[in-house]
Design a protein around this motif. Structure first.
Motif, PDB file in Angstrom:
ATOM      1  N   CYS A 112       0.831  -1.193   0.000  1.00  0.00           N
ATOM      2  CA  CYS A 112       0.000   0.000   0.000  1.00  0.00           C
ATOM      3  C   CYS A 112       0.872   1.252   0.000  1.00  0.00           C
ATOM      4  CB  CYS A 112      -0.955  -0.006   1.183  1.00  0.00           C
ATOM      5  SG  CYS A 112      -0.126   0.007   2.797  1.00  0.00           S
ATOM      6  N   SER A 113       0.242   2.391  -0.152  1.00  0.00           N
ATOM      7  CA  SER A 113       0.976   3.655  -0.225  1.00  0.00           C
ATOM      8  C   SER A 113       1.656   3.992   1.090  1.00  0.00           C
ATOM      9  CB  SER A 113       0.019   4.784  -0.627  1.00  0.00           C
ATOM     10  OG  SER A 113      -1.056   4.887   0.307  1.00  0.00           O
ATOM     11  N   SER A 114       0.996   3.661   2.193  1.00  0.00           N
ATOM     12  CA  SER A 114       1.598   3.931   3.497  1.00  0.00           C
ATOM     13  C   SER A 114       2.841   3.085   3.716  1.00  0.00           C
ATOM     14  CB  SER A 114       0.567   3.673   4.607  1.00  0.00           C
ATOM     15  OG  SER A 114       1.156   3.832   5.871  1.00  0.00           O
ATOM     16  N   CYS A 115       2.775   1.805   3.354  1.00  0.00           N
ATOM     17  CA  CYS A 115       3.938   0.922   3.535  1.00  0.00           C
ATOM     18  C   CYS A 115       5.077   1.331   2.602  1.00  0.00           C
ATOM     19  CB  CYS A 115       3.529  -0.519   3.261  1.00  0.00           C
ATOM     20  SG  CYS A 115       2.416  -1.220   4.486  1.00  0.00           S
ATOM     21  N   ARG A 116       4.754   1.725   1.382  1.00  0.00           N
ATOM     22  CA  ARG A 116       5.809   2.143   0.455  1.00  0.00           C
ATOM     23  C   ARG A 116       6.466   3.435   0.920  1.00  0.00           C
ATOM     24  NH1 ARG A 116       1.900   0.851  -3.475  1.00  0.00           N
ATOM     25  NH2 ARG A 116       1.620   3.085  -3.852  1.00  0.00           N
ATOM     26  N   ALA A 117       5.668   4.356   1.458  1.00  0.00           N
ATOM     27  CA  ALA A 117       6.242   5.603   1.968  1.00  0.00           C
ATOM     28  C   ALA A 117       7.153   5.335   3.169  1.00  0.00           C
ATOM     29  CB  ALA A 117       5.119   6.570   2.340  1.00  0.00           C
ATOM     30  N   PHE A 118       6.763   4.380   3.992  1.00  0.00           N
ATOM     31  CA  PHE A 118       7.604   4.041   5.140  1.00  0.00           C
ATOM     32  C   PHE A 118       8.910   3.409   4.684  1.00  0.00           C
ATOM     33  CE2 PHE A 118       9.043   1.064   8.370  1.00  0.00           C
ATOM     34  CZ  PHE A 118       9.089   1.873   9.495  1.00  0.00           C
ATOM     35  N   VAL A 144       6.116  18.347  21.552  1.00  0.00           N
ATOM     36  CA  VAL A 144       4.731  18.493  22.012  1.00  0.00           C
ATOM     37  C   VAL A 144       3.929  19.346  21.026  1.00  0.00           C
ATOM     38  CG1 VAL A 144       3.289  19.444  23.850  1.00  0.00           C
ATOM     39  CG2 VAL A 144       5.319  18.113  24.420  1.00  0.00           C
ATOM     40  N   GLU A 145       4.585  20.353  20.429  1.00  0.00           N
ATOM     41  CA  GLU A 145       3.898  21.170  19.435  1.00  0.00           C
ATOM     42  C   GLU A 145       3.530  20.360  18.201  1.00  0.00           C
ATOM     43  OE1 GLU A 145       2.812  24.236  19.626  1.00  0.00           O
ATOM     44  OE2 GLU A 145       3.521  24.508  21.681  1.00  0.00           O
ATOM     45  N   GLN A 146       4.383  19.419  17.809  1.00  0.00           N
ATOM     46  CA  GLN A 146       4.081  18.585  16.650  1.00  0.00           C
ATOM     47  C   GLN A 146       2.927  17.625  16.928  1.00  0.00           C
ATOM     48  OE1 GLN A 146       7.550  16.600  15.155  1.00  0.00           O
ATOM     49  NE2 GLN A 146       8.832  18.442  15.249  1.00  0.00           N
ATOM     50  N   VAL A 147       2.786  17.200  18.170  1.00  0.00           N
ATOM     51  CA  VAL A 147       1.739  16.244  18.524  1.00  0.00           C
ATOM     52  C   VAL A 147       0.351  16.854  18.335  1.00  0.00           C
ATOM     53  CG1 VAL A 147       0.789  14.879  20.439  1.00  0.00           C
ATOM     54  CG2 VAL A 147       3.250  14.992  20.075  1.00  0.00           C
ATOM     55  N   ARG A 148       0.256  18.169  18.360  1.00  0.00           N
ATOM     56  CA  ARG A 148      -1.051  18.825  18.254  1.00  0.00           C
ATOM     57  C   ARG A 148      -1.674  18.643  16.877  1.00  0.00           C
ATOM     58  NH1 ARG A 148      -0.007  24.862  19.907  1.00  0.00           N
ATOM     59  NH2 ARG A 148      -2.160  24.956  19.153  1.00  0.00           N
ATOM     60  N   TYR A 149      -0.875  18.340  15.870  1.00  0.00           N
ATOM     61  CA  TYR A 149      -1.400  18.242  14.500  1.00  0.00           C
ATOM     62  C   TYR A 149      -1.726  16.784  14.178  1.00  0.00           C
ATOM     63  CZ  TYR A 149       0.626  22.896  14.236  1.00  0.00           C
ATOM     64  OH  TYR A 149       0.952  24.207  14.478  1.00  0.00           O
ATOM     65  N   ALA A 150      -2.945  16.577  13.650  1.00  0.00           N
ATOM     66  CA  ALA A 150      -3.405  15.236  13.289  1.00  0.00           C
ATOM     67  C   ALA A 150      -2.724  14.785  12.004  1.00  0.00           C
ATOM     68  CB  ALA A 150      -4.925  15.243  13.113  1.00  0.00           C
ATOM     69  N   PRO A 151      -2.627  13.462  11.765  1.00  0.00           N
ATOM     70  CA  PRO A 151      -1.984  12.969  10.542  1.00  0.00           C
ATOM     71  C   PRO A 151      -2.812  13.296   9.311  1.00  0.00           C
ATOM     72  CG  PRO A 151      -2.969  11.158  11.732  1.00  0.00           C
ATOM     73  CD  PRO A 151      -3.083  12.367  12.619  1.00  0.00           C
ATOM     74  N   GLN A 152      -2.130  13.612   8.204  1.00  0.00           N
ATOM     75  CA  GLN A 152      -2.816  13.908   6.961  1.00  0.00           C
ATOM     76  C   GLN A 152      -3.290  12.638   6.268  1.00  0.00           C
ATOM     77  OE1 GLN A 152      -0.099  16.214   4.636  1.00  0.00           O
ATOM     78  NE2 GLN A 152      -0.105  17.969   6.051  1.00  0.00           N
ATOM     79  N   GLN A 153      -2.569  11.538   6.455  1.00  0.00           N
ATOM     80  CA  GLN A 153      -2.941  10.267   5.830  1.00  0.00           C
ATOM     81  C   GLN A 153      -2.720   9.169   6.856  1.00  0.00           C
ATOM     82  OE1 GLN A 153      -0.596   9.297   2.430  1.00  0.00           O
ATOM     83  NE2 GLN A 153      -1.774   7.453   1.912  1.00  0.00           N
TER      84      GLN A 153
END
Length: 721
Positions: A112-118, A144-153
Motif C-alpha cells: 500500500c501507499s503507506s507501507c511504500r512511503a515508510f 509536544v507542538e508537533q503532537v497537536r497536529y493530526a496525521p494527513q494520511q
C-alpha cells in the motif's frame, strides 16, 4: 563503484515474523493490534543490537497499513478485499483456497501507499527523535507542538524516541503531561538500553517490554540465512564462533560477519575467524587439559608461553580455562550436555575429554582457577601467579588419587577418617651402654618403655613370647596384661582423640644426665652467695662432682629410669597436679627472698653502693627515660642489705618490678654484695587541704614557696593575670 550496504541494514527485519529471538514481544504486539488494545505509550528495554528500534519501526508501519485498517478496524473480509483492493492483500492470501478461514499472522502488506512511503523513509506519520542529541526542555517542547497536529494520511502518528534515558530530568517532567494524555492518534515508542535511568513517573505511563539477549543458535541461524543470500560458503563452527562472540547482539554478529567476509572472501572458515578476531579458541584449552591429566608440567608451561607469544591477555586465558572446565563439568552427564552452547563438532570433543577427566579433578581444578581469577588483579607478577596455578593443576590428579587411596586403605579405620598412627618401638639403651630390644609394648610420650603389655599374634602375652635380654634388670621392666576391651577414648584438650598413649621414638639413653668433672667456681654466686659448682680447687686432684643443691623454691627433678612410668596423655589429673606444683614453685623464690632478716652480713660500703647505683641509673637513661626517673632518687641500705626505693605512684612500682630482676643482678655483681635486695614502696602523699583554683591563689602559693617572685613582681610592676 556501487555503494556497499552493511548486512545489518540490508537484512534488517521488515516484518514481525523476521525479527530474530524476540517472539514474546512480537506476538504481544500482534495480538494488541488484532484485539484493538493498542497502548498510547510503549517502552522497549534491552541490550544493544537486539531489535528495539526495529520492532518500533515495524509496529509503526503495521498500524498504518491499509490492509490492517480495512481488515482489522473496518472488519472487511479478505475475500472482499481481494475483489475490491487486491493490491493491499498479502501475497500469501492470494493463493489460499479459502482466504477467509485461512489462519495467518497479522503483518503489514508492504504494497500500500503507506507501507511504500515508510520503506522509502518518506512517511509523515512516523517521527524519530534521538534523545542523545535532543535532550533539553526545548526539544521536548517542540515535540509536544508537533503532537497537536493530526496525521494527513493514515490513522496514527508514531513518535519513536531512541536512547530516551539521555533526557534530562526537566525534559522528562515536561514530557509527562503529553505522555499521560496524548491525542487519540498519537502513539509514543520509547527505546533505551538503561531502564534504571528513567524516572518512575515515565515508567508508570508506559507498557514496558523487556528484550532478551538473542540466543547463540538464533544468531547462527540468521547468519546462515545471510550467508546463503550472499552466496558465501561458511563453516558451522565459524558461524557459531561469530554468534558466541557477539554476546547476544545480532547487529554485532552481522558486523563481524561482514568483516570476516572481507578478510577471507566467499569461503569463511573457522581458522580465519580465530586468526582475524584474535580469539583463544578451544584448541588451546583441549591441549591444556590433556597435558594436565597426564601431569606433563613442561607441556603446560610451554602452552602458556605460546599463548603469551601470540599476544593474548593472561586474564582472558584464565577466564577461558574456567569456562572450558565448566563445559567439561556439564558434559559429565548426558542430561546437562545441552547447557553447552557450542557446535556439534566441538560438543563431541567436550564429551570425549569429559569422559577422561575425573569429576574430583574437574571440581578441584575449577576451584583453583576461580581463585586465580579473583586474585589476578592484586598479583604483582601475574605470569608467575598463573604459572603457580598451572603447577598445582598439573599434579592435582595425582593428589586426588593419593587422597582417595589414603581414605580407602586399611589405615583409615577411625571414625573421623584420619589415618591411624603407626606404633613403633625404639630399642632402649641398657645401663652398660649396650642396645637391647624393648618388649613388645607401648612407649610413653617421653620415650620410656611402658609395661602395658601388647598381645602377640596368637593371643599370648608379648612378654611370654619375646625373651628378655639378660642385661636388662627385671626391676626396670614392669609387665601387665592388656585389657580385654579396648581402652575408652580420653578427651584431649587439643581436640584430638587418642585410644592410647602416643609412643615416642626417642632413645632413653638420651634422658640420662652424664657424669661430668668440672673446676670449682671460687667466685661467689650472684644469687646464693657461695660457689655455684662443688668441685675441686685449682691444683688439687679432681673429684667427682657432687649433685648441685636445689635452688630455693624449685623442686629438684626426679631421676628417670626404665621402671618409672611418666605421666602420659591419659593421666590428665596427674598433669594438672604437676602444673599446679610448677606454678606454686615459680612464686617461691620471691617469697623466700624476703622471708626474714639475715644475720651476720658484712657492712655495706655506702660510697661504692651509691657510685654503682648512679652508674646503672645513668646507663638506663639512654634507652628508657621512665626507668631513669624511677631510679634517680635518694635511697639507703639497712643492715639486712635491703634497699627501700620510694616511688610516687603504683604505676612506677609496676614499672620497677618489670626490670627489677636484671637491675638487681647487675647491682649485686658490681658491688660484690650477693644478698642485696631492692623493694619498691609507694610514698603516701599528705593532703594539705588547700586547693588552688584562681590565678591569685596560684600566685600566692608560688610567692610563699619562692619569695623572689614577690620582689620581682613589685620591681617590674607585674599583675597576677
Amino acid at each position: 563503484m556501487e555503494n556497499f550496504v552493511v548486512s545489518a541494514r540490508k537484512y534488517r527485519p521488515a516484518t514481525f515474523r523476521s525479527v530474530v529471538g524476540q517472539q514474546h514481544v512480537t506476538t504481544t504486539l500482534q495480538n494488541a493490534i488484532v484485539s484493538k488494545h493498542l497502548a498510547q505509550a510503549f517502552l522497549f528495554c534491552g541490550p544493544r543490537g537486539v531489535g528495539k528500534t526495529t520492532c518500533a519501526r515495524i509496529l509503526a508501519k503495521t498500524i498504518n497499513c491499509e490492509f490492517v485498517e480495512e481488515h482489522v478496524r473496518q472488519g472487511r473480509k479478505v475475500s472482499e478485499l481481494l475483489q475490491a483492493r487486491p493490491d493491499i492483500v498479502p501475497a500469501a492470501l492470494h493463493q489460499a483456497p479459502d482466504p477467509d478461514n485461512t489462519p495467518f499472522e497479522l503483518e503489514a502488506c508492504g504494497q500500500c501507499s503507506s507501507c511504500r512511503a515508510f520503506q522509502e523513509n518518506a512517511s509523515f506519520n512516523v517521527h524519530e527523535l534521538d534523545a542523545a542529541s535532543n535532550n533539553s526542555v526545548e526539544d521536548i517542547r517542540s515535540l509536544v507542538e508537533q503532537v497537536r497536529y493530526a496525521p494527513q494520511q493514515g490513522r496514527f502518528k508514531v513518535y519513536i524516541i531512541d536512547e530516551v534515558h539521555m533526557l534530562s530530568n526537566a525534559a522528562f517532567n515536561a514530557f509527562l503531561k503529553t505522555l499521560e494524555e496524548p491525542p487519540s492518534y498519537a502513539i509514543f515508542i520509547l527505546a533505551t538500553t538503561e531502564r534504571h535511568k528513567i524516572i518512575p513517573t515515565i515508567l508508570s505511563r508506559c507498557q514496558i517490554f523487556d528484550f532478551n539477549r538473542i540466543r547463540v543458535d538464533d544468531i547462527r541461524g540468521h547468519l546462515r540465512f545471510v550467508a546463503t543470500q550472499e552466496k558465501i560458503g561458511a563453516e558451522d563452527d565459524a558461524l557459531h564462533l561469530l554468534a558466541q562472540k557477539a554476546d547476544g547482539g545480532l547487529r554485532d554478529a552481522l558486523s563481524m560477519f561482514d568483516q570476516m567476509v572481507t578478510f577471507s572472501g566467499h569461503n569463511l572458515t573457522y581458522k580465519d575467524v580465530v586468526q582475524n578476531l584474535h580469539i583463544l579458541d578451544y584448541e588451546y584449552y583441549f591441549r591444556l587439559i590433556d597435558a594436565l591429566l597426564s601431569e606433563n608440567l613442561s607441556a603446560t608451561l610451554l602452552l602458556l608461553d605460546e599463548v603469551m607469544q601470540n599476544g593474548f591477555d593472561l586474564h582472558n586465558f584464565v577466564v577461558g580455562a574456567a569456562e572450558h572446565l565448566r563445559g567439561l563439568l556439564v558434559c559429565k552427564d548426558p542430561i546437562t550436555v545441552q547447557l553447552l552452547e557450542v557446535s556439534d563438532g566441538i560438543r563431541a570433543r567436550y564429551v570425549q575429554q569429559a569422559q577422561a577427566a575425573p569429576l574430583a579433578f574437574l571440581l578441584s581444578a575449577l576451584n583453583l582457577v576461580s581463585q586465580c581469577d579473583r586474585e589476578f588483579k592484586q598479583a604483582k607478577n601475574q605470569r608467575l601467579h598463573v604459572e603457580l596455578m598451572l603447577m598445582k593443576l598439573a599434579y592435582l590428579n595425582g593428589a586426588v588419587q593419593f587422597a582417595r587411596d589414603l581414605t580407602a586403605g586399611p589405615a583409615a579405620s577411625t571414625s573421623n577418617g584420619e589415618a591411624k598412627k603407626k606404633t613403633s618401638v625404639a630399642p632402649a639403651a641398657a645401663p652398660n651402654g649396650a642396645t637391647a630390644p624393648a618388649a613388645n609394648g607401648l612407649l610413653s610420650t617421653n620415650g620410656t618403655a611402658e609395661a602395658a603389655a601388647a598381645y602377640g599374634p596368637n593371643g599370648g602375652s608379648a612378654a611370654a613370647q619375646t625373651p628378655v635380654p639378660s642385661n636388662i634388670q627385671p626391676s626396670k621392666l614392669s609387665i601387665s596384661s592388656a585389657p580385654a576391651d579396648p581402652e575408652p577414648i580420653v578427651p584431649i584438650e587439643s581436640g584430638v582423640e587418642e585410644l592410647h598413649d602416643t609412643p615416642s621414638i626417642e632413645d632413653e639413653a638420651s634422658t640420662e644426665v652424664p657424669t661430668t668433672r668440672q673446676m670449682r667456681d671460687t667466685v661467689p654466686h650472684v644469687e646464693i652467695g657461695r660457689p655455684s659448682i662443688a668441685g675441686h680447687e685449682p691444683g688439687q686432684p679432681a673429684v667427682t662432682a657432687a649433685p648441685l643443691p636445689p635452688r630455693p623454691g624449685i623442686a629438684a627433678p626426679k631421676p628417670i629410669s626404665l621402671g618409672t612410668k611418666l605421666p602420659g596423655l591419659g593421666s590428665l589429673k596427674e598433669m594438672q597436679a604437676q602444673r599446679e606444683q610448677q606454678a606454686a614453685a615459680g612464686k617461691a623464690p620471691a617469697e623466700a627472698e624476703s622471708s626474714g632478716p639475715a644475720t651476720g652480713l658484712p657492712a655495706i660500703d655506702e660510697a661504692l653502693l651509691q657510685r654503682v647505683w648512679a652508674e646503672l641509673t645513668q646507663e638506663r637513661k639512654d634507652h628508657s627515660l621512665s626507668e631513669y626517673t624511677i631510679l634517680n632518687r635518694p635511697f639507703q641500705a639497712n643492715e639486712q642489705h635491703l634497699i627501700v626505693l620510694r616511688v610516687d605512684n603504683p604505676i612506677q612500682e609496676d614499672q620497677f618490678n618489670e626490670f627489677r630482676a636484671g637491675f638487681l643482678g647487675e647491682l649485686r655483681r658490681r658491688t660484690g654484695y650477693p644478698r642485696l635486695n631492692v623493694q619498691a614502696e609507694v610514698v603516701e602523699r599528705i593532703d594539705t587541704g588547700r586547693k588552688l583554683y584562681t590565678s591569685s591563689d596560684k600566685m600566692e602559693y608560688l610567692m610563699e614557696k619562692f619569695p623572689m617572685l614577690a620582689v620581682m613582681k613589685q620591681q617590674l610592676g607585674l599583675d597576677t593575670d
